[in-house]
Design an enzyme around this catalytic site. Structure first.
Site, short mmCIF file in Angstrom:
data_model
loop_
_atom_site.label_atom_id
_atom_site.label_comp_id
_atom_site.label_asym_id
_atom_site.label_seq_id
_atom_site.Cartn_x
_atom_site.Cartn_y
_atom_site.Cartn_z
N GLY A 70 0.82 -1.21 0.00
CA GLY A 70 0.00 0.00 0.00
C GLY A 70 0.85 1.26 0.00
N SER A 71 2.16 1.10 -0.18
CA SER A 71 3.06 2.26 -0.24
C SER A 71 2.80 3.12 -1.48
CB SER A 71 4.50 1.72 -0.25
OG SER A 71 5.35 2.55 -1.00
N ASN A 72 2.76 4.44 -1.27
CA ASN A 72 2.62 5.36 -2.40
C ASN A 72 3.88 5.34 -3.26
OD1 ASN A 72 0.06 6.57 -1.60
ND2 ASN A 72 1.20 7.46 0.11
#
Ligand SMILES: *Cc1c(COP(=O)(O)O)cnc(C)c1O
Length: 327
Positions: A70-72
């Site tokens: 879920g890291s940008n």
């Protein structure tokens, strides 16, 4: 320094009239790095312009990076690599990928290969990425490893340039220097770039204030100082910045990194309802909560001229819907 152009130009700088009224300040502006123009935008696009600057020239054929699922940063690395026609492997921390929503879903659409490492902490994750890179080399490939958050002297230079972009926009529009500039601090590279840029441009009026969403104040300040001093040295500056001189708020992390907080979610609603602008529950909502709290404690609010630096992250809104009904 080699650069790929991923931004579609300068990001907008505009006033938040109703939010300023709500805060009781003279003026509040926003720098829209949620609109950096690639795959839902965000601050990592500025870093990637430099991090991937050598890919074509040195013929890398694989980008390896990592972060939490879920890291940008992972989403945007995969998007930027696609623009260059290069494959991406994303190494995620932990033992669970979680639901296929938000950035995780976007990574899938972008076609990135996902590796679940079981590791925790940046150092272990970097080691896992290096092992993957070795594996790729054995297969005859040429991988480029990008550390978590893209916070290296190369990546952070994107935010040195961003500082100059802000200053030139400000001057062109006849806006006085902001007294305070609020920015989210994760791995610290974004704030470091701004501080280094400020030193280099000899602008001493603005106070850049970091709101941490991960590390406690002392650790975050140490990390930001280290990254800032790396940049200053790299660009021929002889001065150093001390951790004690870096203002960082750490009361808005909430339970921990990645977990929405009541104050953060309240701040998200506030900006959405006053200005129609979305922030996110992992980074910018918590930073905004920090700004609101600090400004509300000031006695001389009427004279304040402020800036909120929006760093993106909005895809996380769609992974945390439940939290808005519980908090
Ligand atoms: C990564 C990120 C940050 C933090 O940037 P650092 O350079 O790691 O401090 C802030 N906001 C958003 C939306 C991010 O994705």
């Amino acid at each position: 320094m080699y650069k790929e152009a991923f931004l579609l130009g300068e990001t907008p700088l505009h006033p938040l009239t109703r939010f300023a009224q709500y805060l009781g300040v003279d003026s509040c502006w926003i720098k829209r790095d949620d609109l950096t123009g690639l795959a839902f935008g965000g601050n990592k696009v500025r870093k990637l312009e430099y991090l991937l600057g050598r890919v074509k020239r040195e013929q890398y054929d694989l980008i390896i990076t990592g972060g939490s699922p879920g890291s940008n940063h992972c989403r945007l690395t995969a998007a930027a690599a696609n623009r260059l026609g290069v494959e991406t492997w994303l190494c995620f921390s932990g033992k669970h990928l979680g639901p296929l929503q938000g950035n995780r879903f976007l990574d899938q659409l972008l076609g990135a290969k996902i590796v679940l490492t079981g590791c925790y902490g940046s150092a272990d994750l970097l080691q896992a990425m290096e092992e993957k890179a070795e594996e790729a080399r054995q297969q005859g490939r040429k991988p480029l490893v990008i550390p978590v958050g893209g916070s290296t002297t190369v990546g952070d230079y994107g935010y040195v340039r961003a500082w100059y972009e802000l200053e030139s926009q400000r001057k062109k529009q006849g806006i006085l220097p902001f007294q305070e500039i609020y920015v989210t601090v994760g791995t610290g590279g974004t704030m470091a770039g701004l501080l280094a840029g400020q030193r280099m441009s000899r602008q001493q009026t603005s106070k850049v204030i970091g709101v941490s969403v991960w590390l406690k104040r002392e650790e975050a300040a140490k990390e930001v100082a280290r990254l800032t001093n790396d940049l200053l040295r790299e660009h021929g500056e002889t001065t150093e910045i001390l951790p004690e001189s870096i203002p960082i708020l750490d009361q808005f992390i909430g339970l921990k990194y990645g977990v929405p907080s009541p104050e953060g979610n309240q701040a998200i609603r506030c900006l959405a309802q006053l200005e129609g602008i979305f922030t996110d529950p992992v980074y910018t909502g918590k930073a905004l909560a920090g700004m609101i709290d600090r400004v509300s404690q000031k006695k001389d609010r009427q004279n304040q001229h402020l800036l909120f630096w929006h760093t993106g992250g909005t895809p996380a809104l769609f992974t945390q819907v439940d939290s808005f009904f519980k908090l």
